[in-house]
Motif scaffolding. Structure first.
Motif, PDB file in Angstrom:
ATOM      1  N   TYR A  61       0.843  -1.201   0.000  1.00  0.00           N
ATOM      2  CA  TYR A  61       0.000   0.000   0.000  1.00  0.00           C
ATOM      3  C   TYR A  61       0.876   1.249   0.000  1.00  0.00           C
ATOM      4  CZ  TYR A  61      -3.864  -3.069   1.334  1.00  0.00           C
ATOM      5  OH  TYR A  61      -4.811  -4.065   1.358  1.00  0.00           O
ATOM      6  N   VAL A  62       0.447   2.260  -0.732  1.00  0.00           N
ATOM      7  CA  VAL A  62       1.044   3.591  -0.688  1.00  0.00           C
ATOM      8  C   VAL A  62      -0.088   4.594  -0.529  1.00  0.00           C
ATOM      9  CG1 VAL A  62       2.302   5.354  -1.971  1.00  0.00           C
ATOM     10  CG2 VAL A  62       3.065   2.987  -2.070  1.00  0.00           C
ATOM     11  N   LEU A  63       0.023   5.437   0.486  1.00  0.00           N
ATOM     12  CA  LEU A  63      -1.013   6.427   0.792  1.00  0.00           C
ATOM     13  C   LEU A  63      -2.384   5.779   0.998  1.00  0.00           C
ATOM     14  CD1 LEU A  63       0.020   9.187  -1.787  1.00  0.00           C
ATOM     15  CD2 LEU A  63       0.425   9.193   0.685  1.00  0.00           C
ATOM     16  N   GLY A  64      -2.368   4.536   1.494  1.00  0.00           N
ATOM     17  CA  GLY A  64      -3.611   3.832   1.777  1.00  0.00           C
ATOM     18  C   GLY A  64      -4.227   3.113   0.594  1.00  0.00           C
ATOM     19  N   TYR A  65      -3.605   3.199  -0.576  1.00  0.00           N
ATOM     20  CA  TYR A  65      -4.134   2.558  -1.779  1.00  0.00           C
ATOM     21  C   TYR A  65      -3.328   1.304  -2.112  1.00  0.00           C
ATOM     22  CZ  TYR A  65      -6.771   6.852  -2.695  1.00  0.00           C
ATOM     23  OH  TYR A  65      -7.628   7.918  -2.607  1.00  0.00           O
ATOM     24  N   PRO A  66      -3.998   0.242  -2.549  1.00  0.00           N
ATOM     25  CA  PRO A  66      -3.265  -0.959  -2.967  1.00  0.00           C
ATOM     26  C   PRO A  66      -2.378  -0.669  -4.167  1.00  0.00           C
ATOM     27  CG  PRO A  66      -5.623  -1.404  -2.721  1.00  0.00           C
ATOM     28  CD  PRO A  66      -5.460   0.077  -2.677  1.00  0.00           C
ATOM     29  N   VAL A  67      -1.173  -1.211  -4.155  1.00  0.00           N
ATOM     30  CA  VAL A  67      -0.249  -1.022  -5.282  1.00  0.00           C
ATOM     31  C   VAL A  67      -0.514  -2.106  -6.330  1.00  0.00           C
ATOM     32  CG1 VAL A  67       2.164  -1.025  -6.003  1.00  0.00           C
ATOM     33  CG2 VAL A  67       1.498   0.071  -3.850  1.00  0.00           C
ATOM     34  N   ALA A  68      -0.897  -1.643  -7.530  1.00  0.00           N
ATOM     35  CA  ALA A  68      -1.266  -2.568  -8.603  1.00  0.00           C
ATOM     36  C   ALA A  68      -0.118  -2.854  -9.557  1.00  0.00           C
ATOM     37  CB  ALA A  68      -2.456  -2.017  -9.379  1.00  0.00           C
ATOM     38  N   GLY A  69       1.023  -2.233  -9.321  1.00  0.00           N
ATOM     39  CA  GLY A  69       2.156  -2.515 -10.186  1.00  0.00           C
ATOM     40  C   GLY A  69       3.097  -1.342 -10.346  1.00  0.00           C
ATOM     41  N   VAL A  70       3.921  -1.424 -11.371  1.00  0.00           N
ATOM     42  CA  VAL A  70       4.959  -0.432 -11.633  1.00  0.00           C
ATOM     43  C   VAL A  70       4.692   0.192 -12.992  1.00  0.00           C
ATOM     44  CG1 VAL A  70       7.428  -0.058 -11.877  1.00  0.00           C
ATOM     45  CG2 VAL A  70       6.594  -1.771 -10.270  1.00  0.00           C
ATOM     46  N   ASP A  71       4.574   1.503 -13.029  1.00  0.00           N
ATOM     47  CA  ASP A  71       4.261   2.204 -14.267  1.00  0.00           C
ATOM     48  C   ASP A  71       5.509   2.334 -15.144  1.00  0.00           C
ATOM     49  OD1 ASP A  71       2.588   3.392 -16.052  1.00  0.00           O
ATOM     50  OD2 ASP A  71       2.227   5.216 -14.888  1.00  0.00           O
ATOM     51  N   GLU A  72       5.311   2.812 -16.347  1.00  0.00           N
ATOM     52  CA  GLU A  72       6.412   2.948 -17.308  1.00  0.00           C
ATOM     53  C   GLU A  72       7.513   3.869 -16.772  1.00  0.00           C
ATOM     54  OE1 GLU A  72       4.362   6.453 -20.042  1.00  0.00           O
ATOM     55  OE2 GLU A  72       4.291   4.368 -20.717  1.00  0.00           O
ATOM     56  N   PHE A  73       8.763   3.441 -17.013  1.00  0.00           N
ATOM     57  CA  PHE A  73       9.968   4.197 -16.663  1.00  0.00           C
ATOM     58  C   PHE A  73      10.160   4.415 -15.156  1.00  0.00           C
ATOM     59  CE2 PHE A  73       9.134   5.517 -21.049  1.00  0.00           C
ATOM     60  CZ  PHE A  73      10.381   5.351 -21.617  1.00  0.00           C
ATOM     61  N   ALA A  74       9.399   3.728 -14.312  1.00  0.00           N
ATOM     62  CA  ALA A  74       9.471   3.967 -12.862  1.00  0.00           C
ATOM     63  C   ALA A  74      10.876   3.735 -12.299  1.00  0.00           C
ATOM     64  CB  ALA A  74       8.460   3.085 -12.124  1.00  0.00           C
ATOM     65  N   PHE A  75      11.550   2.686 -12.742  1.00  0.00           N
ATOM     66  CA  PHE A  75      12.898   2.375 -12.269  1.00  0.00           C
ATOM     67  C   PHE A  75      13.894   2.390 -13.425  1.00  0.00           C
ATOM     68  CE2 PHE A  75      10.128   0.588  -9.030  1.00  0.00           C
ATOM     69  CZ  PHE A  75      10.761   0.947  -7.851  1.00  0.00           C
ATOM     70  N   PHE A  76      13.599   3.168 -14.431  1.00  0.00           N
ATOM     71  CA  PHE A  76      14.456   3.209 -15.617  1.00  0.00           C
ATOM     72  C   PHE A  76      15.838   3.763 -15.268  1.00  0.00           C
ATOM     73  CE2 PHE A  76      16.113   5.186 -19.493  1.00  0.00           C
ATOM     74  CZ  PHE A  76      15.965   4.154 -20.397  1.00  0.00           C
ATOM     75  N   SER A  77      16.865   3.036 -15.701  1.00  0.00           N
ATOM     76  CA  SER A  77      18.257   3.471 -15.539  1.00  0.00           C
ATOM     77  C   SER A  77      18.629   3.740 -14.084  1.00  0.00           C
ATOM     78  CB  SER A  77      18.509   4.729 -16.382  1.00  0.00           C
ATOM     79  OG  SER A  77      19.889   4.929 -16.574  1.00  0.00           O
TER      80      SER A  77
END
Length: 231
Positions: A61-77
């Motif tokens: 959870y982040v800010l009380g919301y379930p985390v549904a995954g990782v968006d584009e470029f989130a951990f890029f490079s």
């Protein structure tokens, strides 16, 4: 006059483009560590992470919301990152989400993650996907020639899948070779002791040598790993 009309048309196009971009702008939220965007399903996708740890376990959870995954470029490079674990409810890994990470070694993908972009692991030459047999992540690893490590209870050598290594596993391999009882699924992968893609008499021999306490080059009793094929 024609010139004025042309300039007006260009300005109008710019205005319309600006309005369109504003209309489709996505609001991001942050808890100081993770930046997220909300989805239509009342959950969030990770868009950015302020951590610089080698190992990152993305929270449920982040800010009380379930985390549904990782968006584009989130951990890029993110050159610091060597291992990432996605939360159990994650279903999505976006384009280039972990792209261009030459030091990335392991990413654990949950069972129900079934929306993985083709470019999610672009230019990640050392990455191994930790996943479960038969899942979308498993199929993704095979289709994209990425090494995968199975998280199932089965271990290399346990060909009869009874939870223990014994001479009966040798028998199961021999019966498969003799076409008396075929090994399938996890049992096949576990019986492929030398991990060459087939179950043969050499696998039975390797397992017998293991029981006789001879040194073998195969990680018998460990996780089942399906190696990428080098070009």
């Amino acid at each position: 006059m024609k010139k004025l009309k042309y300039i007006f048309a260009v300005l109008l196009s710019l205005v319309l483009c600006t309005q369109a971009l504003t209309a489709f702008a996505v609001t991001e939220y942050s808890d100081g560590t993770y930046t997220v965007v909300k989805t239509n399903n009342n959950n969030v996708l990770i868009t950015e992470c302020n951590l610089t740890d080698e190992y990152i376990e993305i929270p449920e959870y982040v800010l009380g919301y379930p985390v549904a995954g990782v968006d584009e470029f989130a951990f890029f490079s993110c050159s610091y990152l060597t291992e990432a674990v996605l939360p159990p409810a994650a279903t999505t890994i976006g384009d280039y989400a972990f792209g261009d990470n030459e030091n990335l070694q392991y990413v654990t993908i949950p069972r129900w993650c079934d929306n993985i972009a083709d470019t999610a692991f672009w230019n990640c030459p050392e990455v191994t996907i930790r996943c479960w047999y038969g899942t979308s992540a498993y199929e993704y690893a095979l289709e994209n020639n990425i090494t995968c490590m199975l998280m199932d209870d089965a271990v290399l050598g346990d060909a009869n899948n009874d939870g223990a290594l014994s001479i009966s596993d040798v028998t199961a391999i021999q019966r498969h070779v003799a076409e008396m009882q075929q090994l399938e699924g996890l049992r096949f992968l576990a019986g492929d002791v030398d991990q060459d893609g087939e179950v043969a008499i050499s696998d039975a021999t390797a397992l017998q040598m293991f029981f006789a306490e001879y040194k073998t080059e195969f990680p018998i009793g460990g996780a089942i790993i399906i190696e990428r094929i080098e070009d």
